[in-house]
Every structure is written in structure tokens, then in C-alpha cells.
Design a protein around this motif. Structure first.
Motif, PDB file in Angstrom:
ATOM      1  N   ILE A  24      50.739 -19.412  95.831  1.00  8.64           N
ATOM      2  CA  ILE A  24      50.349 -20.044  94.573  1.00  8.64           C
ATOM      3  C   ILE A  24      51.597 -20.450  93.806  1.00  8.64           C
ATOM      4  O   ILE A  24      52.584 -19.720  93.770  1.00  8.64           O
ATOM      5  CB  ILE A  24      49.471 -19.100  93.720  1.00  8.64           C
ATOM      6  N   SER A  26      52.780 -23.018  90.118  1.00  9.96           N
ATOM      7  CA  SER A  26      52.283 -23.812  89.000  1.00  9.96           C
ATOM      8  C   SER A  26      53.441 -24.454  88.260  1.00  9.96           C
ATOM      9  O   SER A  26      54.567 -23.950  88.272  1.00  9.96           O
ATOM     10  CB  SER A  26      51.467 -22.949  88.029  1.00  9.96           C
ATOM     11  N   SER A  36      44.022 -27.268  95.871  1.00  6.29           N
ATOM     12  CA  SER A  36      44.089 -26.267  96.937  1.00  6.29           C
ATOM     13  C   SER A  36      44.155 -26.907  98.319  1.00  6.29           C
ATOM     14  O   SER A  36      43.677 -28.024  98.523  1.00  6.29           O
ATOM     15  CB  SER A  36      42.868 -25.341  96.870  1.00  6.29           C
ATOM     16  N   LEU A  53      41.259 -17.759  89.170  1.00  4.85           N
ATOM     17  CA  LEU A  53      42.525 -18.052  88.504  1.00  4.85           C
ATOM     18  C   LEU A  53      42.320 -18.513  87.062  1.00  4.85           C
ATOM     19  O   LEU A  53      43.155 -18.239  86.196  1.00  4.85           O
ATOM     20  CB  LEU A  53      43.286 -19.122  89.297  1.00  4.85           C
ATOM     21  N   VAL A  62      48.104 -25.935  88.876  1.00  2.00           N
ATOM     22  CA  VAL A  62      48.162 -24.843  89.843  1.00  2.00           C
ATOM     23  C   VAL A  62      47.856 -25.365  91.243  1.00  2.00           C
ATOM     24  O   VAL A  62      46.849 -26.042  91.453  1.00  2.00           O
ATOM     25  CB  VAL A  62      47.153 -23.735  89.473  1.00  2.00           C
ATOM     26  N   ASP A  63      48.739 -25.053  92.189  1.00  2.04           N
ATOM     27  CA  ASP A  63      48.528 -25.405  93.598  1.00  2.04           C
ATOM     28  C   ASP A  63      48.404 -24.133  94.409  1.00  2.04           C
ATOM     29  O   ASP A  63      49.247 -23.225  94.301  1.00  2.04           O
ATOM     30  CB  ASP A  63      49.705 -26.237  94.123  1.00  2.04           C
ATOM     31  N   VAL A  64      47.373 -24.085  95.244  1.00  2.00           N
ATOM     32  CA  VAL A  64      47.102 -22.909  96.073  1.00  2.00           C
ATOM     33  C   VAL A  64      47.058 -23.316  97.539  1.00  2.00           C
ATOM     34  O   VAL A  64      46.468 -24.339  97.890  1.00  2.00           O
ATOM     35  CB  VAL A  64      45.763 -22.250  95.662  1.00  2.00           C
ATOM     36  N   VAL A 141      49.304 -13.186  93.262  1.00  2.00           N
ATOM     37  CA  VAL A 141      48.948 -13.558  91.890  1.00  2.00           C
ATOM     38  C   VAL A 141      49.695 -12.679  90.890  1.00  2.00           C
ATOM     39  O   VAL A 141      50.180 -13.160  89.856  1.00  2.00           O
ATOM     40  CB  VAL A 141      47.426 -13.458  91.682  1.00  2.00           C
TER      41      VAL A 141
END
Length: 292
Positions: A24, A26, A36, A53, A62-64, A141
Motif C-alpha cells: 500500500i 499513498s 487497486s 482503508l 491510495v494504491d493497493v 497497513v
């Protein structure tokens, strides 16, 4: 506690017969934006991850990345499409006979045609998979949130340092304003003396003119509001809730007061002080863009 919108975390874990890699990261964003990349077949997890999240973040892009590899698949069944296999075999023999080729079609040759085989798996328990993913994601996280908090602490110190510098400059403006009025009165009296010589002039009229000038250049209201804004800034910075948008609005108000002071200045010393004040406010504004 001030938090940055920039962070990164990664974890890798084997849970319930599945090898899971979770990443994760951001960056700054006006709102909460979620993107994602998830292993094929597990896209049902996207909404769950987003909700998970959103419960921990208020804004940021946010990139997952989520990769799931099943290590044990005892329920999988491999089936052969016999009619397709027979068709391939017959076509290969036809080629052999027509072109007088030496070799017979072999099993190794047939297995190159992957569409002969199909893999069927028993339906997976989505809630069980989500629990495994959540367990694997938690360390990443937590690391991600700690990074945002650490960066937030640095931002807090930098913003407060700049705020203190601005208050010092405001204090100098407050000291300069009475001196500006005094200098104006001296210039006015000197000009009148130059024009009238020894002739009598109305001192009360001069005092009235000075009073009007003092009212025009007075910045008491603006400096009081500026100090009030900085008191509010300190309270917001120590709040436990996301305050980035509120601070951004407050900075706009600070800049408005600084502009008003600048428009009233007839003194080069005050003008230079206002330039420095606006420069420091702009630096705060830039830092606030990183605050959640």
C-alpha cells in the motif's frame, strides 16, 4: 495528531494455504481516492479493501497491490475435452499422411494445445479469503500509518516554526506603524514650515490630518486577526481528527489579512515585512497540502 498523506507499507505472509503479498502507498489528494491491482479471480476483495482503508484514512490517493497464490488446491479437478483432443489428433495424422512426415502424433505434442484441458475448482469461501487477506495486510497497513504519523510530526514542527517566524514579523509591523505616523507628522510640519516660513499655522489642523493618516495606515485589526488565526492553527495541529482542509482554509484567511496590511503600508520597511510574512504563509500553505 497531524498526519501526512504520504506513506508506504508492505507485508508478505502465508495464511490458510495461501501466499499473500500486500502493498500500500499513498500520495496527496484533495479527497480519498482508491486504486487497486488484485490477482485475477479475487476482484470481489476490492470493495472490502476500500471500506477497510476508508475506516483508517480520510483523504489521499491510495494504491493497493494484492497478490494471492494458492498453495494447496486439493479440490481442483482437471478435465479433458476429448472431442477437441480427437480433432487435434486427427488433424495431426492428416498432416503426417499428406506430407509424408515420419513421426506419429505423440502425447507430448498434444499437451501443447492447452485448450484440451480445463481446471475446475470448488467455489471458495469469500469471507474466509477476506479474513486471510486482512490478517496479511494488517502489518503493512500499520507500517503505512506509522510512516504517515512520523511525517506528520515533521510537518507539525515545520509549520509551527514558520508560524513563530510570522508572529515575530507581525510584532515588527506593530512596532513600525506608530513610527510611520510620527514620521508623517514630522514631514507634514516640515513642509508647512517650508511653505509658510515664520507665519502661524493651525496646529489643530495638522493634528487632524495626522489622525486621518493614522486611521488609514492602522493595521491593528488585521494583526489581531492574524494572531487569532495562529492560535487557531495551534489548536488544529494538536487535534486528533484530520484537519488538513481546515488548516488550508485558515491559511487563506491569513493571506487575506497579510494582503490588507500590505495595501495599507506606505512605509518601505513595513512593505518588506509584509513580503516576508506572505512568503512564510505560502510555505505553510505548501506544507498543508501534505496534511491529511
Amino acid at each position: 495528531m497531524l498526519k501526512s498523506m504520504t506513506g508506504y507499507g508492505r507485508s508478505e505472509m502465508t495464511v490458510g494455504g495461501r501466499h499473500i503479498i500486500f502493498e500500500i502507498k499513498s500520495v496527496n489528494h484533495k479527497y480519498f481516492e482508491f486504486n487497486s491491482r488484485i490477482s485475477r479471480g479475487y476482484l470481489f476483495l476490492e470493495d472490502k479493501l476500500k471500506a477497510y482503508l476508508q475506516g483508517k484514512l480520510s483523504r489521499g490517493k491510495v494504491d493497493v497491490f494484492l497478490q494471492i497464490e494458492t498453495l494447496e488446491d486439493a479440490d481442483a479437478q482437471v478435465q479433458v475435452n476429448h472431442s477437441l483432443a480427437a480433432g487435434y489428433y486427427a488433424a495431426l495424422r492428416e498432416l503426417r499422411e499428406r506430407y509424408s512426415l515420419p513421426d506419429e502424433p505423440t502425447l507430448a505434442l498434444l499437451t501443447r494445445y492447452g485448450d484440451i484441458f480445463s481446471v475446475h475448482r470448488a467455489p471458495e469461501n469469500e469471507e474466509e479469503i477476506w479474513q486471510a487477506v486482512q490478517q496479511a495486510a494488517e502489518p503493512a497497513v500499520e507500517s503505512f500509518l506509522r510512516m504517515r504519523e512520523a511525517e506528520g510530526t515533521r510537518l507539525r514542527e515545520d509549520i509551527l516554526s514558520k508560524a513563530q517566524r510570522i508572529l515575530e514579523l507581525v510584532g515588527q509591523v506593530e512596532q513600525e506603524t506608530p513610527q510611520t505616523v510620527k514620521e508623517y507628522q514630522e514631514r507634514l510640519e516640515a513642509k508647512i514650515q517650508e511653505l509658510l516660513g515664520d507665519a502661524h499655522f493651525d496646529e489643530q489642523r495638522v493634528l487632524t490630518e495626522v489622525a486621518v493618516f493614522a486611521d488609514k495606515v492602522a493595521v491593528d485589526e488585521e494583526t489581531v486577526r492574524l494572531r487569532s488565526h495562529f492560535q487557531q492553527l495551534e489548536k488544529l495541529i494538536d487535534s486528533q481528527e484530520p484537519v488538513g482542509r481546515k488548516i488550508d482554509f485558515l491559511v487563506q484567511e491569513m493571506n487575506r489579512e497579510a494582503n490588507t496590511i500590505g495595501s495599507k503600508s506606505v512605509n518601505s520597511r513595513i512593505a518588506y515585512l509584509v513580503v516576508d510574512i506572505k512568503s512564510e504563509i505560502e510555505k505553510i500553505r505548501e506544507q498543508v497540502q501534505n496534511v491529511e
